[in-house]
Scaffold this motif. Structure first.
Motif, PDB file in Angstrom:
ATOM      1  N   LEU A   1       6.363  33.330  75.879  1.00 28.96           N
ATOM      2  CA  LEU A   1       6.791  34.692  76.182  1.00 28.96           C
ATOM      3  C   LEU A   1       5.628  35.669  76.025  1.00 28.96           C
ATOM      4  O   LEU A   1       5.406  36.539  76.875  1.00 28.96           O
ATOM      5  N   ILE A   2       4.872  35.529  74.951  1.00 32.27           N
ATOM      6  CA  ILE A   2       3.737  36.430  74.730  1.00 32.27           C
ATOM      7  C   ILE A   2       2.718  36.272  75.846  1.00 32.27           C
ATOM      8  O   ILE A   2       2.173  37.264  76.366  1.00 32.27           O
ATOM      9  N   ARG A   3       2.445  35.042  76.250  1.00 31.64           N
ATOM     10  CA  ARG A   3       1.523  34.814  77.371  1.00 31.64           C
ATOM     11  C   ARG A   3       2.070  35.443  78.652  1.00 31.64           C
ATOM     12  O   ARG A   3       1.320  36.014  79.455  1.00 31.64           O
ATOM     13  N   GLY A   4       3.366  35.339  78.856  1.00 31.09           N
ATOM     14  CA  GLY A   4       3.965  35.971  80.027  1.00 31.09           C
ATOM     15  C   GLY A   4       3.783  37.475  80.015  1.00 31.09           C
ATOM     16  O   GLY A   4       3.512  38.090  81.052  1.00 31.09           O
ATOM     17  N   CYS A   5       3.907  38.069  78.841  1.00 33.51           N
ATOM     18  CA  CYS A   5       3.709  39.515  78.714  1.00 33.51           C
ATOM     19  C   CYS A   5       2.255  39.899  78.990  1.00 33.51           C
ATOM     20  O   CYS A   5       1.981  40.949  79.588  1.00 33.51           O
ATOM     21  N   GLU A   6       1.317  39.051  78.564  1.00 36.26           N
ATOM     22  CA  GLU A   6      -0.102  39.309  78.852  1.00 36.26           C
ATOM     23  C   GLU A   6      -0.345  39.285  80.360  1.00 36.26           C
ATOM     24  O   GLU A   6      -1.076  40.126  80.899  1.00 36.26           O
ATOM     25  N   ARG A   7       0.279  38.332  81.058  1.00 35.92           N
ATOM     26  CA  ARG A   7       0.124  38.252  82.519  1.00 35.92           C
ATOM     27  C   ARG A   7       0.714  39.492  83.182  1.00 35.92           C
ATOM     28  O   ARG A   7       0.085  40.092  84.066  1.00 35.92           O
TER      29      ARG A   7
ATOM     30  N   LEU B   1      -0.914  48.064  82.638  1.00 35.65           N
ATOM     31  CA  LEU B   1      -0.472  48.850  81.488  1.00 35.65           C
ATOM     32  C   LEU B   1      -0.567  48.012  80.220  1.00 35.65           C
ATOM     33  O   LEU B   1      -0.411  46.787  80.259  1.00 35.65           O
ATOM     34  N   LYS B   2      -0.797  48.683  79.091  1.00 40.61           N
ATOM     35  CA  LYS B   2      -0.826  47.993  77.808  1.00 40.61           C
ATOM     36  C   LYS B   2       0.584  47.523  77.451  1.00 40.61           C
ATOM     37  O   LYS B   2       1.541  48.281  77.535  1.00 40.61           O
ATOM     38  N   ILE B   3       0.701  46.258  77.073  1.00 42.30           N
ATOM     39  CA  ILE B   3       1.959  45.721  76.556  1.00 42.30           C
ATOM     40  C   ILE B   3       1.659  45.048  75.223  1.00 42.30           C
ATOM     41  O   ILE B   3       0.868  44.109  75.161  1.00 42.30           O
ATOM     42  N   ALA B   4       2.255  45.564  74.178  1.00 41.72           N
ATOM     43  CA  ALA B   4       2.069  45.000  72.836  1.00 41.72           C
ATOM     44  C   ALA B   4       3.355  44.276  72.438  1.00 41.72           C
ATOM     45  O   ALA B   4       4.455  44.769  72.694  1.00 41.72           O
ATOM     46  N   VAL B   5       3.207  43.117  71.825  1.00 43.58           N
ATOM     47  CA  VAL B   5       4.378  42.319  71.458  1.00 43.58           C
ATOM     48  C   VAL B   5       4.459  42.166  69.949  1.00 43.58           C
ATOM     49  O   VAL B   5       3.518  41.685  69.308  1.00 43.58           O
ATOM     50  N   VAL B   6       5.585  42.585  69.394  1.00 36.99           N
ATOM     51  CA  VAL B   6       5.928  42.283  68.009  1.00 36.99           C
ATOM     52  C   VAL B   6       7.329  41.688  68.038  1.00 36.99           C
ATOM     53  O   VAL B   6       8.063  41.842  69.013  1.00 36.99           O
TER      54      VAL B   6
ATOM     55  N   VAL C   1      11.144  36.664  82.559  1.00 44.69           N
ATOM     56  CA  VAL C   1      10.445  35.618  81.816  1.00 44.69           C
ATOM     57  C   VAL C   1      11.318  35.106  80.676  1.00 44.69           C
ATOM     58  O   VAL C   1      11.431  33.896  80.453  1.00 44.69           O
ATOM     59  N   GLY C   2      11.969  36.026  79.962  1.00 44.29           N
ATOM     60  CA  GLY C   2      12.829  35.622  78.852  1.00 44.29           C
ATOM     61  C   GLY C   2      13.933  34.677  79.290  1.00 44.29           C
ATOM     62  O   GLY C   2      14.173  33.639  78.664  1.00 44.29           O
ATOM     63  N   LEU C   3      14.600  34.997  80.396  1.00 39.52           N
ATOM     64  CA  LEU C   3      15.662  34.122  80.903  1.00 39.52           C
ATOM     65  C   LEU C   3      15.103  32.777  81.349  1.00 39.52           C
ATOM     66  O   LEU C   3      15.720  31.730  81.133  1.00 39.52           O
ATOM     67  N   SER C   4      13.924  32.799  81.990  1.00 38.90           N
ATOM     68  CA  SER C   4      13.347  31.552  82.480  1.00 38.90           C
ATOM     69  C   SER C   4      12.973  30.602  81.351  1.00 38.90           C
ATOM     70  O   SER C   4      12.853  29.396  81.560  1.00 38.90           O
ATOM     71  N   LEU C   5      12.789  31.145  80.156  1.00 38.96           N
ATOM     72  CA  LEU C   5      12.441  30.324  78.997  1.00 38.96           C
ATOM     73  C   LEU C   5      13.681  29.879  78.222  1.00 38.96           C
ATOM     74  O   LEU C   5      13.569  29.337  77.122  1.00 38.96           O
ATOM     75  N   GLY C   6      14.850  30.100  78.796  1.00 30.00           N
ATOM     76  CA  GLY C   6      16.090  29.715  78.125  1.00 30.00           C
ATOM     77  C   GLY C   6      16.570  30.731  77.131  1.00 30.00           C
ATOM     78  O   GLY C   6      17.339  30.403  76.215  1.00 30.00           O
ATOM     79  N   GLY C   7      16.138  31.983  77.305  1.00 30.18           N
ATOM     80  CA  GLY C   7      16.477  33.023  76.346  1.00 30.18           C
ATOM     81  C   GLY C   7      17.613  33.912  76.809  1.00 30.18           C
ATOM     82  O   GLY C   7      18.341  33.611  77.752  1.00 30.18           O
ATOM     83  N   THR C   8      17.759  35.051  76.135  1.00 32.61           N
ATOM     84  CA  THR C   8      18.789  36.039  76.433  1.00 32.61           C
ATOM     85  C   THR C   8      18.132  37.394  76.641  1.00 32.61           C
ATOM     86  O   THR C   8      17.047  37.662  76.084  1.00 32.61           O
ATOM     87  N   VAL C   9      18.777  38.257  77.433  1.00 35.22           N
ATOM     88  CA  VAL C   9      18.170  39.533  77.789  1.00 35.22           C
ATOM     89  C   VAL C   9      18.272  40.572  76.678  1.00 35.22           C
ATOM     90  O   VAL C   9      17.678  41.644  76.774  1.00 35.22           O
ATOM     91  N   THR C  10      19.010  40.293  75.624  1.00 34.29           N
ATOM     92  CA  THR C  10      19.004  41.182  74.464  1.00 34.29           C
ATOM     93  C   THR C  10      19.359  40.406  73.210  1.00 34.29           C
ATOM     94  O   THR C  10      20.365  39.697  73.177  1.00 34.29           O
TER      95      THR C  10
ATOM     96  N   PRO D   1       8.580  43.182  73.279  1.00 35.77           N
ATOM     97  CA  PRO D   1       7.419  43.627  74.053  1.00 35.77           C
ATOM     98  C   PRO D   1       7.540  45.122  74.335  1.00 35.77           C
ATOM     99  O   PRO D   1       8.591  45.598  74.767  1.00 35.77           O
ATOM    100  N   THR D   2       6.475  45.862  74.088  1.00 31.52           N
ATOM    101  CA  THR D   2       6.510  47.315  74.226  1.00 31.52           C
ATOM    102  C   THR D   2       5.459  47.759  75.222  1.00 31.52           C
ATOM    103  O   THR D   2       4.277  47.476  75.051  1.00 31.52           O
ATOM    104  N   ILE D   3       5.903  48.445  76.256  1.00 34.39           N
ATOM    105  CA  ILE D   3       5.055  48.870  77.365  1.00 34.39           C
ATOM    106  C   ILE D   3       4.635  50.308  77.132  1.00 34.39           C
ATOM    107  O   ILE D   3       5.472  51.167  76.838  1.00 34.39           O
ATOM    108  N   VAL D   4       3.348  50.587  77.259  1.00 30.27           N
ATOM    109  CA  VAL D   4       2.822  51.931  77.020  1.00 30.27           C
ATOM    110  C   VAL D   4       2.381  52.532  78.352  1.00 30.27           C
ATOM    111  O   VAL D   4       1.685  51.889  79.136  1.00 30.27           O
ATOM    112  N   TYR D   5       2.794  53.772  78.601  1.00 35.10           N
ATOM    113  CA  TYR D   5       2.441  54.426  79.859  1.00 35.10           C
ATOM    114  C   TYR D   5       2.237  55.913  79.624  1.00 35.10           C
ATOM    115  O   TYR D   5       2.637  56.465  78.591  1.00 35.10           O
ATOM    116  N   SER D   6       1.627  56.575  80.594  1.00 36.09           N
ATOM    117  CA  SER D   6       1.385  58.015  80.492  1.00 36.09           C
ATOM    118  C   SER D   6       2.654  58.780  80.828  1.00 36.09           C
ATOM    119  O   SER D   6       3.277  58.522  81.858  1.00 36.09           O
TER     120      SER D   6
END
Length: 467
Positions: A357-363, A370-375, A410-419, A385-390
């Motif tokens: 997931l983190i690699r997907g966010c980097e892509r 845009l900067k995307i930081a993941v915690v 990406v989250g769903l494709s990895l077998g995850g949930t949207v929230t 994942p947090t997207i930063v914009y002007s």
């Protein structure tokens, strides 16, 4: 045809609640119209009402039912899904005045609370009895328990203690006809009838209005010992999390920060977390087991991280040092504001797929520029994942929206949930439909129809009643 005009409705609400509890000035009502999610649609409410007790809530529901006016329940507005956002000509039902801790039963380790109680205030109050309320959303210093219940909120402690629903024994809920439903129990065990308590938790105010909750408490944990590990690759950090899970380690907290989050936190706090300039991922853990048990738990984590190639692996039982390390995780969103405004996502993936997931966010970050930081909560796979914009660029906002949706994909494709904990609200309705499918949506609609036949409770949140 409505049962009464809007003017008649407002007058009835003033008569029953007092004129000071019914707000209609547009400049005032607009401040109650939305939560913290900038993507979510928002309407203009007819009024904002602030009842002081359950009877007041019932009066509002009955009046709005007669007038066929929608009701949007709201707490402090700290949500991140638009679930508390107004729809046009609705009544926003604010529950912050129902802020009483009704009872703390230390002998049975439970408490009875109203929805307007602030999470941190409640945690602090039960600590005086040597007890602990685990759910701790990031906004715990100002979010209210009603909102936590309505979204089934989580927090940093979920890996060990679960989400909000895992601490709730019973509820009182005002139904669409104004009657008061009592669900659940005060006993440790109980399987009488359907589990209606869990039905209402996480329902985002679409089925009823929660006016009281009976919650389970735990003994106050020991002072935490803290652990940090830095990795040169995201994959190595992901493998360390997977190994910890396989080996049955259950720390009270296990968080992950990517390189962008680490840099933002270090700059904001003017500190060095000791991870080094090449660190791509940081794991933060805590154990509240106390004494030798905590030391063994963190030693096992340290060994796992070292085996997985950590460049830094360090444990401390110094409370101030631990507080400083954990502060770096808690301040990430605030730290990112130095680069622009942020849009935070909420996806949960299997714990073995966090690195993907983190690699997907980097892509995605590279693609949208845009900067995307993941915690996130590595212990349960819930990532933010947090997207930063002007704030001054419509083009950047559009790209942020694009990134938000691509992260969910990406989250769903990895077998995850949207929230994992923020809820569906008004921004992920299409994604909920994709995740649970047409049969799932049909069942949701049938439950909604049974409990709210006029579709007046928070219409348009979670899903639409129409195809």
């Amino acid at each position: 045809m409505t049962g009464m005009s809007n003017d008649a409705l407002l007058q009835r609400l003033r008569d029953q609640l007092g004129s000071g509890a019914v707000l209609t000035d547009a400049d005032v009502t607009s401040t109650y119209a939305r939560d913290m999610m900038p993507l979510a649609p928002v309407g203009k409410p007819l009024a904002v009402v602030l009842p002081a007790d359950t009877a007041g809530v019932q009066a509002v529901v009955r009046a709005c039912a007669e007038a066929k006016v929608p009701i949007v329940p709201r707490g402090a507005g700290s949500g991140l899904s638009g679930a508390a956002n107004a729809v046009d000509d609705c009544v926003v039902l604010v529950l912050t005045k129902l802020n009483e801790i009704v009872e703390v039963d230390a002998g049975n380790r439970l408490a009875v609370v109203q929805p307007g109680v602030v999470n941190l205030d409640f945690r602090s109050a039960v600590e005086k009895h040597g007890l602990f309320y685990p759910p701790d959303p990031s906004s715990y210093d100002w979010c209210t328990l009603g909102g936590n219940l309505s979204t089934n909120a989580g927090g940093l402690c979920c890996v060990k203690y679960g989400v909000t629903t895992d601490s709730v024994l019973g509820l009182e809920v005002v139904l669409a006809d104004g009657s008061l439903l009592k669900t659940g129990r005060r006993t440790v065990k109980g399987v009488a009838g359907y589990d209606l308590t869990k039905l209402f938790i996480g329902s985002e105010g679409t089925l009823g209005v929660i006016t009281q909750a009976t919650v389970a408490l735990r003994p106050l944990p020991q002072a935490p010992a803290t652990f940090v590990a830095g990795f040169a690759t995201t994959e190595a950090a992901g493998e360390a999390v997977a190994r910890a899970v396989r080996e049955g380690l259950v720390p009270s907290l296990l968080e992950i920060m990517d390189a962008a989050s680490i840099k933002a936190a270090e700059t904001y706090l003017n500190t060095d977390l000791g991870a080094g300039s090449d660190c791509q991922a940081l794991l933060l853990g805590q154990s509240d087991a106390g004494g030798e048990v905590a030391r063994r738990e963190l030693a096992a984590l340290e060994q796992i991280c070292t085996d997985c190639g950590a460049d830094l692996a360090y444990a401390t039982d110094d409370l101030e040092e631990g507080r400083m390390l954990l502060q770096a995780r808690r301040v990430v969103l605030t730290a990112l504001e130095t680069y622009g405004v942020w849009l935070t996502d909420d996806v949960c993936v299997p714990r073995t797929r966090i690195a993907e997931l983190i690699r997907g966010c980097e892509r995605i970050s590279e693609e949208v520029g845009l900067k995307i930081a993941v915690v996130g909560h590595a212990g349960d796979g819930n990532m933010h994942p947090t997207i930063v914009y002007s704030p001054d660029s419509e083009a950047e906002f559009a790209r942020a929206q694009q990134a938000f949706d691509e992260i969910l994909e990406v989250g769903l494709s990895l077998g995850g949930t949207v929230t994992g904990e923020h809820g569906v609200g008004k921004i992920k309705r299409e994604w909920l439909a994709r995740e649970i499918g047409p049969v799932g949506i049909r069942v949701h609609r049938q439950i909604k129809q049974a409990l709210d036949p006029e579709n007046l409770f928070n219409p348009g949140s979670m899903f639409s009643m129409a195809d």
